[in-house]
Write an enzyme that holds these catalytic residues in place. Structure first.
Site, PDB file in Angstrom:
ATOM      1  CE  LYS A   9      -3.864  -2.254   2.230  1.00  0.00           C
ATOM      2  NZ  LYS A   9      -5.024  -2.013   3.449  1.00  0.00           N
ATOM      3  CE1 TYR A  49      -9.498  -2.792   0.559  1.00  0.00           C
ATOM      4  CE2 TYR A  49      -8.829  -0.722  -0.411  1.00  0.00           C
ATOM      5  CZ  TYR A  49      -8.384  -2.093   0.147  1.00  0.00           C
ATOM      6  OH  TYR A  49      -7.228  -2.121   0.624  1.00  0.00           O
ATOM      7  CG  ASN A 112      -3.545  -2.520   6.810  1.00  0.00           C
ATOM      8  OD1 ASN A 112      -3.222  -1.907   5.604  1.00  0.00           O
ATOM      9  ND2 ASN A 112      -4.604  -3.431   7.089  1.00  0.00           N
ATOM     10  CG  HIS A 115      -5.340  -6.020  -0.159  1.00  0.00           C
ATOM     11  ND1 HIS A 115      -6.544  -5.871   0.595  1.00  0.00           N
ATOM     12  CD2 HIS A 115      -5.682  -6.733  -1.048  1.00  0.00           C
ATOM     13  CE1 HIS A 115      -7.393  -6.707  -0.063  1.00  0.00           C
ATOM     14  NE2 HIS A 115      -7.002  -7.193  -0.987  1.00  0.00           N
ATOM     15  CD  GLU A 126      -8.903  -8.583  -3.489  1.00  0.00           C
ATOM     16  OE1 GLU A 126      -9.525  -8.154  -2.718  1.00  0.00           O
ATOM     17  OE2 GLU A 126      -7.922  -8.992  -3.185  1.00  0.00           O
TER      18      GLU A 126
HETATM   19  P1  CMP Z   1      -7.419  -4.429   3.756  1.00  0.00           P
HETATM   20  O1  CMP Z   1      -7.273  -5.645   4.197  1.00  0.00           O
HETATM   21  O2  CMP Z   1      -6.911  -3.882   2.401  1.00  0.00           O
HETATM   22  O3  CMP Z   1      -9.069  -4.358   3.398  1.00  0.00           O
HETATM   23  C1  CMP Z   1      -9.859  -3.229   3.705  1.00  0.00           C
HETATM   24  C2  CMP Z   1      -9.068  -2.159   4.332  1.00  0.00           C
HETATM   25  O4  CMP Z   1      -9.768  -0.861   5.058  1.00  0.00           O
HETATM   26  C3  CMP Z   1      -8.225  -2.661   5.374  1.00  0.00           C
HETATM   27  O5  CMP Z   1      -7.205  -3.615   5.028  1.00  0.00           O
HETATM   28  C4  CMP Z   1      -7.500  -1.296   5.899  1.00  0.00           C
HETATM   29  O6  CMP Z   1      -6.560  -0.731   5.366  1.00  0.00           O
HETATM   30  C5  CMP Z   1      -8.846  -0.398   5.873  1.00  0.00           C
HETATM   31  N1  CMP Z   1      -9.574  -0.306   7.203  1.00  0.00           N
HETATM   32  C6  CMP Z   1      -9.814   0.950   7.849  1.00  0.00           C
HETATM   33  N2  CMP Z   1     -10.485   0.763   8.994  1.00  0.00           N
HETATM   34  C7  CMP Z   1     -10.719  -0.331   9.087  1.00  0.00           C
HETATM   35  C8  CMP Z   1     -11.736  -1.231   9.722  1.00  0.00           C
HETATM   36  N3  CMP Z   1     -12.413  -0.894  11.117  1.00  0.00           N
HETATM   37  N4  CMP Z   1     -11.727  -2.797   9.719  1.00  0.00           N
HETATM   38  C9  CMP Z   1     -11.329  -3.444   8.685  1.00  0.00           C
HETATM   39  N5  CMP Z   1     -10.465  -2.550   7.705  1.00  0.00           N
HETATM   40  C10 CMP Z   1     -10.225  -1.123   7.790  1.00  0.00           C
END
Ligand code: CMP
Length: 138
Positions: A9, A49, A112, A115, A126
């Site tokens: 990311k 998303y 984070n 992904h 995806e």
């Molecule tokens: P990802 O695994 O890419 O899938 C959805 C993304 O939304 C997640 O990682 C985070 O980067 C973001 N995100 C932000 N807030 C939340 C939350 N409360 N729960 C899950 N995903 C979140």
């Protein structure tokens, strides 16, 4: 053999973690069968998303994902969807196991670092979202 979509990311790219993440993917013996650097538009991030469009974090995460370059990759391996998720760690880095990418480098639940697809159906969607079949060395 299974395939999954991996993204480094924008926070991971801006912190200089491309090499570190790829080192961990190779150490896990996942095969990288496609890879490119992209800067998603907001609309592309919203499409990616779309499954989360009713969630409170939808606007924020799509702004973040379109805020700078990201590396998208297709990984191939035995049980790679689950195995890669183990290496990433939990979405919330505070709940991630020691030694995982997110535990080591994530700074909040949104930023984070990486992904990964969560099921074979999601992986198929995806992967095809970012790559056509001529871009996958399979
Ligand atoms: P990802 O695994 O890419 O899938 C959805 C993304 O939304 C997640 O990682 C985070 O980067 C973001 N995100 C932000 N807030 C939340 C939350 N409360 N729960 C899950 N995903 C979140």
């Amino acid at each position: 053999m299974e395939k999954t979509l991996s993204i480094i990311k924008p926070d991971g790219v801006s912190k200089g973690l491309i090499g570190e993440v790829i080192k961990r993917l190779e150490a896990a013996e996942f095969q990288i069968v496609a890879m490119k650097l992209i800067n998603m538009t907001k609309a592309q991030a919203q499409g990616f998303y779309a499954v989360h469009k009713e969630r409170p974090f939808f606007d924020s995460v799509t702004t973040f994902m379109s805020s700078g370059p990201a590396v998208v990759m297709v990984l191939k391996g035995v049980n790679v969807i689950a195995e890669y998720r183990k290496i990433m760690g939990a979405t919330d880095y505070k709940k991630a196991d020691e030694g995982t990418i997110r535990k080591s480098y994530a700074t909040d639940i949104e930023k984070n670092v990486v992904h990964g697809s969560d099921s074979p159906e999601t992986a198929a969607f995806e992967i095809s979202y970012f790559f056509n079949r001529f871009e996958i060395v399979d």
